[in-house]
Enzyme design. Structure first.
Site, PDB file in Angstrom:
ATOM      1  N   TYR A   1     -16.644  28.189  -9.338  1.00 19.00           N
ATOM      2  CA  TYR A   1     -17.307  28.660  -8.109  1.00 19.00           C
ATOM      3  C   TYR A   1     -17.503  30.177  -8.163  1.00 19.00           C
ATOM      4  O   TYR A   1     -18.592  30.677  -7.855  1.00 19.00           O
ATOM      5  CB  TYR A   1     -16.451  28.256  -6.903  1.00 19.00           C
TER       6      TYR A   1
ATOM      7  N   LYS B   1     -21.149  32.112  -8.172  1.00 12.98           N
ATOM      8  CA  LYS B   1     -21.515  33.061  -7.114  1.00 12.98           C
ATOM      9  C   LYS B   1     -21.758  34.455  -7.688  1.00 12.98           C
ATOM     10  O   LYS B   1     -22.646  35.181  -7.226  1.00 12.98           O
ATOM     11  CB  LYS B   1     -20.437  33.073  -6.027  1.00 12.98           C
TER      12      LYS B   1
ATOM     13  N   ASP C   1     -32.097  19.299   2.354  1.00 11.89           N
ATOM     14  CA  ASP C   1     -30.692  18.998   2.016  1.00 11.89           C
ATOM     15  C   ASP C   1     -30.659  17.772   1.119  1.00 11.89           C
ATOM     16  O   ASP C   1     -31.562  16.932   1.175  1.00 11.89           O
ATOM     17  CB  ASP C   1     -29.872  18.728   3.286  1.00 11.89           C
TER      18      ASP C   1
ATOM     19  N   THR D   1     -16.614  25.879   8.046  1.00 11.30           N
ATOM     20  CA  THR D   1     -17.530  24.800   7.637  1.00 11.30           C
ATOM     21  C   THR D   1     -16.765  23.812   6.755  1.00 11.30           C
ATOM     22  O   THR D   1     -15.598  24.015   6.430  1.00 11.30           O
ATOM     23  CB  THR D   1     -18.717  25.341   6.812  1.00 11.30           C
TER      24      THR D   1
ATOM     25  N   ASP E   1     -32.627  17.328  -3.783  1.00 13.48           N
ATOM     26  CA  ASP E   1     -31.470  17.866  -4.492  1.00 13.48           C
ATOM     27  C   ASP E   1     -31.919  19.169  -5.158  1.00 13.48           C
ATOM     28  O   ASP E   1     -32.879  19.158  -5.948  1.00 13.48           O
ATOM     29  CB  ASP E   1     -31.014  16.838  -5.540  1.00 13.48           C
ATOM     30  N   VAL E   2     -31.242  20.264  -4.850  1.00 13.51           N
ATOM     31  CA  VAL E   2     -31.677  21.562  -5.402  1.00 13.51           C
ATOM     32  C   VAL E   2     -31.575  21.602  -6.923  1.00 13.51           C
ATOM     33  O   VAL E   2     -32.147  22.496  -7.560  1.00 13.51           O
ATOM     34  CB  VAL E   2     -30.899  22.752  -4.790  1.00 13.51           C
TER      35      VAL E   2
HETATM   36  N1  NAD Z   1     -17.872  28.413   4.448  1.00 11.80           N
HETATM   37  C1  NAD Z   1     -17.440  29.456   3.750  1.00 11.80           C
HETATM   38  O1  NAD Z   1     -16.314  29.960   3.950  1.00 11.80           O
HETATM   39  C2  NAD Z   1     -18.336  30.073   2.726  1.00 11.80           C
HETATM   40  C3  NAD Z   1     -17.964  31.323   2.197  1.00 11.80           C
HETATM   41  C4  NAD Z   1     -18.783  31.904   1.249  1.00 11.80           C
HETATM   42  C5  NAD Z   1     -19.937  31.286   0.849  1.00 11.80           C
HETATM   43  N2  NAD Z   1     -20.266  30.062   1.364  1.00 11.80           N
HETATM   44  C6  NAD Z   1     -21.514  29.451   0.903  1.00 11.80           C
HETATM   45  O2  NAD Z   1     -22.309  29.124   2.032  1.00 11.80           O
HETATM   46  C7  NAD Z   1     -23.254  28.115   1.646  1.00 11.80           C
HETATM   47  C8  NAD Z   1     -23.302  27.047   2.724  1.00 11.80           C
HETATM   48  O3  NAD Z   1     -22.075  26.325   2.696  1.00 11.80           O
HETATM   49  P1  NAD Z   1     -21.318  25.885   4.026  1.00 11.80           P
HETATM   50  O4  NAD Z   1     -20.129  26.748   4.153  1.00 11.80           O
HETATM   51  O5  NAD Z   1     -22.273  25.795   5.142  1.00 11.80           O
HETATM   52  O6  NAD Z   1     -20.785  24.424   3.579  1.00 11.80           O
HETATM   53  P2  NAD Z   1     -21.270  22.942   3.958  1.00 11.80           P
HETATM   54  O7  NAD Z   1     -20.595  22.035   2.996  1.00 11.80           O
HETATM   55  O8  NAD Z   1     -21.044  22.706   5.405  1.00 11.80           O
HETATM   56  O9  NAD Z   1     -22.847  22.954   3.708  1.00 11.80           O
HETATM   57  C9  NAD Z   1     -23.410  22.849   2.427  1.00 11.80           C
HETATM   58  C10 NAD Z   1     -24.677  22.011   2.522  1.00 11.80           C
HETATM   59  O10 NAD Z   1     -25.288  22.006   1.222  1.00 11.80           O
HETATM   60  C11 NAD Z   1     -25.749  20.689   0.982  1.00 11.80           C
HETATM   61  N3  NAD Z   1     -25.854  20.447  -0.458  1.00 11.80           N
HETATM   62  C12 NAD Z   1     -24.838  20.289  -1.334  1.00 11.80           C
HETATM   63  N4  NAD Z   1     -25.316  20.008  -2.551  1.00 11.80           N
HETATM   64  C13 NAD Z   1     -26.665  19.998  -2.448  1.00 11.80           C
HETATM   65  C14 NAD Z   1     -27.710  19.763  -3.371  1.00 11.80           C
HETATM   66  N5  NAD Z   1     -27.448  19.464  -4.668  1.00 11.80           N
HETATM   67  N6  NAD Z   1     -28.992  19.834  -2.946  1.00 11.80           N
HETATM   68  C15 NAD Z   1     -29.270  20.103  -1.637  1.00 11.80           C
HETATM   69  N7  NAD Z   1     -28.304  20.319  -0.711  1.00 11.80           N
HETATM   70  C16 NAD Z   1     -27.023  20.268  -1.112  1.00 11.80           C
HETATM   71  C17 NAD Z   1     -24.706  19.801   1.615  1.00 11.80           C
HETATM   72  O11 NAD Z   1     -25.184  18.483   1.839  1.00 11.80           O
HETATM   73  C18 NAD Z   1     -24.403  20.565   2.908  1.00 11.80           C
HETATM   74  O12 NAD Z   1     -25.243  20.150   3.954  1.00 11.80           O
HETATM   75  C19 NAD Z   1     -22.792  27.615   0.270  1.00 11.80           C
HETATM   76  O13 NAD Z   1     -23.613  28.191  -0.724  1.00 11.80           O
HETATM   77  C20 NAD Z   1     -21.375  28.150   0.173  1.00 11.80           C
HETATM   78  O14 NAD Z   1     -20.991  28.313  -1.173  1.00 11.80           O
HETATM   79  C21 NAD Z   1     -19.500  29.465   2.297  1.00 11.80           C
END
Ligand code: NAD
Length: 278
Positions: A182, A186, A45, A217, A86-87
């Protein structure tokens, strides 16, 4: 669900995964699910703020606590290791893969879950640094993870069952207003996965994605803020299941896709969305 603790799921070695976005949310739930199923996991992360974005990322404290909790749940010290990267940084992702190989001897799955959200205004009014953050993390970060991890998945001896997985979104196929960057990122992930599926043909390594619906989340809380909603609860009502999804429900599907059992699937982006896309 009660599972045997720390059970290795199949094969001669304990399977090894790298999960990005692991400090919280869907990534953290995936780490816990894999650890429960007997995997060793490098939990990656950024674990620090992104100055381009107005909401908090996962923290180092959360990442370290997640790794400790996952390891203790399966009574296996070091089953999950935290790794700050950082990704967007290809060298950091290569270092993460090297760390997993050093620790456990190889890699069987890479799960690109890291993501960020921004918008709340039409694309042409969006600050350029926010647009870049969304594209560079949500799409560029998945590409960097694939570049670093797939050679390691292919380095396993045949017969292989390596898995490259990404977290896309219902936004990959819907035209959501005020979330154009976004949605573009995606949709790009879904296209990337289709190509990787074709490129990996015949290797035993596959590439698939999940498209979650509204899941409880921090990203969803930020989305509610972008839409000036009091909270994220009302997104649940838009899904036929009538509620928000839990991160563990997405993680369960990712864990299946990471397993050898998903061998008939490649290039697919699977809706795990409570029916949102219907
Ligand atoms: N929660 C939803 O409703 C939802 C719906 C569709 C897709 N998603 C996708 O699910 C995935 C996970 O998101 P989530 O919902 O758990 O949100 P979240 O914000 O709780 O988790 C995202 C994590 O990614 C980390 N992150 C952000 N930028 C980063 C970087 N540059 N390098 C490394 N780590 C990084 C953050 O620190 C965090 O821990 C994401 O790709 C999001 O787009 C979420």
């Amino acid at each position: 669900m009660v599972r045997p603790q720390g059970r290795a799921i199949s094969g001669e070695h304990r399977r090894v995964a790298l999960v990005t976005g692991a400090a919280r949310g869907i990534g953290a739930a995936t780490v816990l699910e894999l650890a429960d199923r007997g995997w060793s996991v490098l939990a990656v992360d950024i674990a620090g703020e992104d100055p381009a974005l107005p909401y908090a990322m996962g923290s180092k404290r959360e990442l370290v606590a997640l790794a400790a909790e996952a390891s203790s749940r399966v009574s296996r010290v070091g089953a999950v290791r935290p790794f700050v990267a950082d990704v967007r940084d290809p060298a950091a992702m290569r270092a993460a893969v090297a760390e997993a190989i050093d620790a456990w001897g190889g890699l069987d799955a890479a799960i690109a879950a890291a993501g960020v959200i921004a918008g709340g205004v039409p694309l042409w009014d969006m600050p350029i640094e926010q647009e870049r953050a969304v594209l560079d993390v949500c799409l560029g970060g998945v590409i960097n993870t694939a570049r670093a991890a797939i050679p390691a998945l292919l380095a396993r001896p045949e017969p292989r069952s390596g898995r490259f997985l990404a977290v896309a979104s219902a936004a990959a196929t819907k035209g959501l207003p005020q979330l154009a960057a976004y949605c573009a990122a995606k949709a790009g992930v879904a296209g990337l996965i289709r190509s990787l599926g074709a490129e990996l043909g015949g290797t035993g390594v596959t590439a698939n994605a999940v498209s979650p619906g509204s899941t409880d989340t921090e990203i969803l809380a930020e989305t509610a803020r972008l839409y000036s909603l009091p909270d994220a609860g009302r997104f649940g009502g838009q899904q036929p299941v009538g509620r928000l999804l839990e991160p563990a429900e997405i993680a369960a599907v990712l864990a299946f896709l990471a397993s050898p059992d998903s061998s008939a699937m490649t290039g697919a982006t699977v809706a795990v969305d409570g029916g949102l896309a219907l």
